[in-house]
Design an enzyme around this catalytic site. Structure first.
Site, mmCIF file in Angstrom:
data_model
loop_
_atom_site.group_PDB
_atom_site.id
_atom_site.type_symbol
_atom_site.label_atom_id
_atom_site.label_comp_id
_atom_site.label_asym_id
_atom_site.label_seq_id
_atom_site.Cartn_x
_atom_site.Cartn_y
_atom_site.Cartn_z
ATOM 1 N N VAL A 230 0.843 -1.196 0.000
ATOM 2 C CA VAL A 230 0.000 0.000 0.000
ATOM 3 C C VAL A 230 0.880 1.249 0.000
ATOM 4 O O VAL A 230 0.670 2.181 -0.792
ATOM 5 C CB VAL A 230 -0.947 0.011 1.210
ATOM 6 N N TYR A 231 1.865 1.282 0.873
ATOM 7 C CA TYR A 231 2.775 2.427 0.940
ATOM 8 C C TYR A 231 3.527 2.591 -0.377
ATOM 9 O O TYR A 231 3.603 3.693 -0.928
ATOM 10 C CB TYR A 231 3.754 2.232 2.095
ATOM 11 N N SER A 232 4.084 1.501 -0.869
ATOM 12 C CA SER A 232 4.832 1.571 -2.125
ATOM 13 C C SER A 232 3.938 2.060 -3.258
ATOM 14 O O SER A 232 4.327 2.907 -4.063
ATOM 15 C CB SER A 232 5.413 0.192 -2.458
#
Length: 242
Positions: free
Chosen positions: A152-154
């Site tokens: 999700v962050y990436s």
């Protein structure tokens, strides 16, 4: 440090801690006035009291639609203009996707992507009218490669990398430079989701960097001649294995 940014006025989001605070302190040392944007009113009061008159508190909850929309107008009530906008506020989710609830995903995508786009959108008319400006976004090395333990962050940082580089092309004809700094793992509260054994291993191996090492890169970007744009600086711990 010589006051390379004397007379400049900057606004930094997420300024009460981590990279935002380090950048604020570096900008002040370089001679700038800094409007510190954060939702933590108590922390801002304490920090601006310590840093002096050139550090100005701006309490904004970036995840509140109305508060976010008021950010740039409220800053311009406190200072004459904005030379530099550092979009730094963000959050982090690590681990397998199935382990993350959808409300947390929404919050992170809103802060890491939507808020950045809105803040940039809101400052553009002001900078275009003045014919100059710098916009710097805190991205991540995760925006350059698919990192399996933080999908999700990436994904959010891939999106923001695309946004920054398209806006760089849109705004350069107006005298506005747009770039990003892409750190590897930084010692900050954002790594709280890392498994403890992984975080300790990274610390033990020297695979984390300090926020000041990111702020150093930002100052380098901002102090180049106006005919130079640093489109992205990837700042990694030497021992970071990715």
């Amino acid at each position: 440090m010589a006051e390379k940014l004397a007379g400049k006025i900057a606004a930094v989001t997420g300024a009460a801690s981590g990279i935002g605070l380090a950048t604020t302190e570096a900008l002040l040392e370089a001679g700038a006035i800094v409007v510190m944007v954060d939702r933590d009113e108590k922390a801002l009061s304490q920090i601006t009291g310590r840093l002096g008159d050139k550090a100005i508190a701006q309490v904004t909850d970036l995840l509140d639609i109305d508060s976010c929309a008021r950010m740039v107008p409220e800053i311009l009530e406190k200072v004459d203009h904005i030379d530099i906008l550092h979009c730094n506020a963000g959050t982090y989710i690590g681990g397998d996707l199935i382990e993350t609830d959808t409300a947390t995903i929404d919050r992170m995508l809103n802060l890491n992507i939507n808020v950045v786009m809105k803040n940039v959108r809101d400052v553009i008319p002001h900078m275009i009218e003045r014919g100059t400006g710098d916009i710097v976004v805190t991205a991540s090395v995760a925006g350059h490669m698919p990192i399996q333990w933080e999908p999700v962050y990436s994904g959010s940082k891939w999106a923001i990398t695309c946004f920054v580089q398209t806006m760089r092309r849109q705004l350069n004809k107006h005298g506005i430079r747009v770039g990003q700094v892409s750190p590897g793992p930084v010692i900050s509260a954002l790594l709280a989701d890392w498994p403890p054994e992984r975080l300790q291993a990274a610390k033990d191996s020297g695979s984390l960097i300090e926020p000041t090492e990111v702020s150093d890169a930002i100052i380098f970007m901002l102090t180049r001649s106006r005919n130079v744009t640093i489109r992205d600086m990837i700042v990694l711990p030497t021992n970071f294995d990715i």
